[in-house]
Design a protein around this motif. Structure first.
Motif, PDB file in Angstrom:
ATOM      1  N   GLN A 329      54.313  35.995  35.366  1.00 42.63           N
ATOM      2  CA  GLN A 329      53.353  36.785  34.613  1.00 42.63           C
ATOM      3  C   GLN A 329      52.087  35.970  34.426  1.00 42.63           C
ATOM      4  OE1 GLN A 329      54.844  38.500  31.001  1.00 42.63           O
ATOM      5  NE2 GLN A 329      52.841  39.225  30.322  1.00 42.63           N
ATOM      6  N   ALA A 330      50.962  36.609  34.672  1.00 44.88           N
ATOM      7  CA  ALA A 330      49.689  35.918  34.501  1.00 44.88           C
ATOM      8  C   ALA A 330      49.437  35.630  33.031  1.00 44.88           C
ATOM      9  CB  ALA A 330      48.561  36.764  35.075  1.00 44.88           C
ATOM     10  N   SER A 337      45.225  34.799  41.335  1.00 45.67           N
ATOM     11  CA  SER A 337      44.064  34.411  42.133  1.00 45.67           C
ATOM     12  C   SER A 337      44.440  33.715  43.433  1.00 45.67           C
ATOM     13  CB  SER A 337      43.135  33.503  41.320  1.00 45.67           C
ATOM     14  OG  SER A 337      43.799  32.314  40.935  1.00 45.67           O
ATOM     15  N   ALA A 338      45.687  33.223  43.571  1.00 45.01           N
ATOM     16  CA  ALA A 338      46.107  32.565  44.812  1.00 45.01           C
ATOM     17  C   ALA A 338      47.622  32.617  44.913  1.00 45.01           C
ATOM     18  CB  ALA A 338      45.620  31.113  44.851  1.00 45.01           C
ATOM     19  N   SER A 353      44.044  33.269  37.324  1.00 50.45           N
ATOM     20  CA  SER A 353      42.635  32.970  37.135  1.00 50.45           C
ATOM     21  C   SER A 353      42.370  32.102  35.911  1.00 50.45           C
ATOM     22  CB  SER A 353      41.838  34.269  37.044  1.00 50.45           C
ATOM     23  OG  SER A 353      42.343  35.104  36.007  1.00 50.45           O
ATOM     24  N   ALA A 354      43.385  31.865  35.074  1.00 47.77           N
ATOM     25  CA  ALA A 354      43.247  30.946  33.946  1.00 47.77           C
ATOM     26  C   ALA A 354      43.593  29.512  34.337  1.00 47.77           C
ATOM     27  CB  ALA A 354      44.137  31.396  32.786  1.00 47.77           C
ATOM     28  N   MET A 387      33.673  27.992  32.109  1.00 45.93           N
ATOM     29  CA  MET A 387      33.677  28.142  33.564  1.00 45.93           C
ATOM     30  C   MET A 387      32.280  28.535  34.049  1.00 45.93           C
ATOM     31  SD  MET A 387      35.419  28.079  36.426  1.00 45.93           S
ATOM     32  CE  MET A 387      37.152  28.180  35.950  1.00 45.93           C
ATOM     33  N   PRO A 388      31.740  27.796  35.012  1.00 45.93           N
ATOM     34  CA  PRO A 388      30.415  28.145  35.536  1.00 45.93           C
ATOM     35  C   PRO A 388      30.414  29.552  36.145  1.00 45.93           C
ATOM     36  CG  PRO A 388      31.074  25.946  36.254  1.00 45.93           C
ATOM     37  CD  PRO A 388      32.279  26.574  35.632  1.00 45.93           C
ATOM     38  N   ALA A 389      29.279  30.213  36.061  1.00 43.96           N
ATOM     39  CA  ALA A 389      29.150  31.556  36.619  1.00 43.96           C
ATOM     40  C   ALA A 389      29.444  31.536  38.123  1.00 43.96           C
ATOM     41  CB  ALA A 389      27.747  32.086  36.358  1.00 43.96           C
ATOM     42  N   GLU A 390      30.063  32.613  38.601  1.00 44.58           N
ATOM     43  CA  GLU A 390      30.409  32.781  40.014  1.00 44.58           C
ATOM     44  C   GLU A 390      31.472  31.794  40.481  1.00 44.58           C
ATOM     45  OE1 GLU A 390      29.234  35.334  41.496  1.00 44.58           O
ATOM     46  OE2 GLU A 390      27.642  35.853  40.096  1.00 44.58           O
ATOM     47  N   HIS A 391      32.234  31.197  39.567  1.00 44.67           N
ATOM     48  CA  HIS A 391      33.250  30.233  39.941  1.00 44.67           C
ATOM     49  C   HIS A 391      34.610  30.640  39.381  1.00 44.67           C
ATOM     50  CE1 HIS A 391      29.793  27.733  40.939  1.00 44.67           C
ATOM     51  NE2 HIS A 391      30.610  26.922  41.576  1.00 44.67           N
ATOM     52  N   GLY A 392      35.632  30.006  39.902  1.00 44.65           N
ATOM     53  CA  GLY A 392      36.987  30.151  39.415  1.00 44.65           C
ATOM     54  C   GLY A 392      37.834  29.049  40.023  1.00 44.65           C
TER      55      GLY A 392
END
Length: 451
Positions: A329-330, A337-338, A353-354, A387-392
């Protein structure tokens, strides 16, 4: 061990400083000898060929957001080996079939460029011979409209170009191999469609199994699957599989099976002895309305797949036509995300994604294959709002060791996770914010050096 990597802001030149300390964790390697024959025969020898060592750890290629420069690092200690400039910003990075080259996919620009990681091996008859050199940009490149889905199989690599609905440009599939890249050889096969589509494909020997979209459909997604036979520079259609696959998205390949994800189930094609028969495993009744498998992963030594929907991850076993939910479970407000199989297929590695990495170990019980959670690893304790924008968080897996490499854009790290122990083995500190990462090197299973 912490290795601090100093990259200049332009990433055109770099200086390395390192802060090393003791490490309590040891990477678990896939058994691979390490040897290279020097052209002049110099160096230490470990057999009658006069070989010196080629590292088994491989290399990492790292992109940064909105930059056309790729950093190549040693996966052993994070040493910055080179910075390679390409034409534009790559949205995706993939490895070719033998992990020598990175495919830098510039979807918006309609281009795929290739960087030689500098570590590879050749078949010398009585042994597989490893080589190591500086990384470099190669001349070979692909151009087409919206390169999106990319696969690397046993013997070749494939890029699906979606085409464009608005400009009425048609889709294409290009099938090539590392020999084409090395020799800048354009003699490879291309499948030219008569319409655009957001497609998917897998190769089996001289065959291509690829999607077909109804030209009258209002959707960009295909709904059928075709078998195409390669003939020199093109493919001829042999047949269309007699099975509906509405809103097809995602495909994968195992040892002898190819799978495609449909809105209502998964089509599995048996390629053994070029039989190309098929069955369809329907979605379980417990699926919520609108839930579907949208991503598939396979492994060359296992005839089973991992698939994910928006909310869950499933083990798909064609031998008993089952779709079993994996107990994963996320994190709150996160998503998958992967998802990857490890190099030898012993683990399934999921990341949300966390930045929580979950390592599952496989086992057989009552003639059924199951995945059990072995480790949960949180990449960072930092506030995710930083988290920087456009990143993950992004991840790549070594193919020579039981190791996952995860980017941490918040702290500007790359972290190496030992899949056996579930502990951090190394931290590579960067002076740039990492976006995507891919592993290159000599895969452990193929790296046998016998005389």
């Amino acid at each position: 061990m912490n290795i601090k990597l100093k990259l200049l802001a332009t990433l055109v030149a770099a200086a390395l400083t390192s802060a090393c300390g003791d490490t309590k964790h040891t990477l678990t390697p896939v058994e691979t000898p390490t040897a290279q024959e020097q052209p002049d025969g110099s160096g230490s020898t470990d057999d009658d060929h006069g070989h010196t060592e080629v590292g088994t750890e491989g290399r990492l290629v790292v992109s940064t957001f909105d930059s056309n420069v790729l950093a190549v690092l040693s996966a052993k200690d994070g040493e910055h080996l080179d910075s390679i400039g390409i034409t534009g910003y790559p949205q995706y990075l993939y490895a070719t079939e033998h992990h020598r080259y990175v495919m830098a996919v510039q979807r918006d620009a309609g281009m795929v460029e290739f960087v030689d990681g500098g570590v590879w091996q050749e078949d010398h008859g009585d042994h597989l011979h490893p080589y190591e050199q500086a990384p470099s940009l190669v001349e070979f490149a692909l151009q087409g409209v919206k390169p999106t889905h990319v696969n690397a199989g046993k013997h070749n690599s494939v890029v699906f170009f979606d085409g464009d609905k608005d400009t009425a440009e048609n889709a294409q599939v290009m099938v090539f191999n590392e020999s084409n890249i090395t020799n800048n050889d354009r003699d490879f096969a291309t499948l030219d469609y008569s319409t655009y589509q957001h497609g998917a494909m897998q190769t089996v020997g001289e065959y291509l199994i690829s999607t077909i979209r109804d030209e009258q459909s209002s959707s960009t997604l295909p709904s059928q699957i075709g078998l195409f036979h390669g003939h020199g520079d093109h493919f001829d259609q042999d047949k269309v599989f007699d099975v509906a696959c509405p809103s097809l998205h995602g495909s994968a390949q195992s040892s002898e099976l190819v799978a495609f994800a449909c809105a209502d189930g998964v089509v599995v094609i048996d390629t053994h002895d070029s039989a190309f028969t098929h069955e369809k495993i329907m979605n379980p009744v417990e699926f919520a309305e609108g839930e579907r498998i949208g991503m598939l992963r396979g492994h060359p030594e296992k005839d089973l797949f991992i698939g994910s929907s928006r909310t869950a991850v499933y083990a798909i076993d064609p031998s008993n036509s089952s779709v079993e939910k994996i107990e994963w479970q996320a994190s709150d407000d996160a998503r998958l995300s992967a998802a990857y199989f490890s190099a030898e297929g012993e683990h399934v590695v999921l990341m949300d994604s966390a930045g929580v990495v979950s390592v599952f170990e496989g086992h057989t019980h009552d003639n059924e294959y199951h995945w059990e959670l072995a480790h949960n690893i949180t990449v960072t304790a930092a506030d995710l709002a930083q988290m920087p924008a456009e990143h993950g968080f992004t991840m790549t897996l070594s193919q020579s060791q039981q190791v996952a490499y995860v980017t941490d854009p918040i702290n500007q790290h790359i972290l190496a996770i030992d899949l056996e122990s579930g502990e951090f083995a190394h931290t590579f500190e960067l002076d740039v914010v990492p976006k995507n990462v891919v592993w290159l090197g000599i895969a452990g299973e193929a790296h046998e050096h016998e005389h």
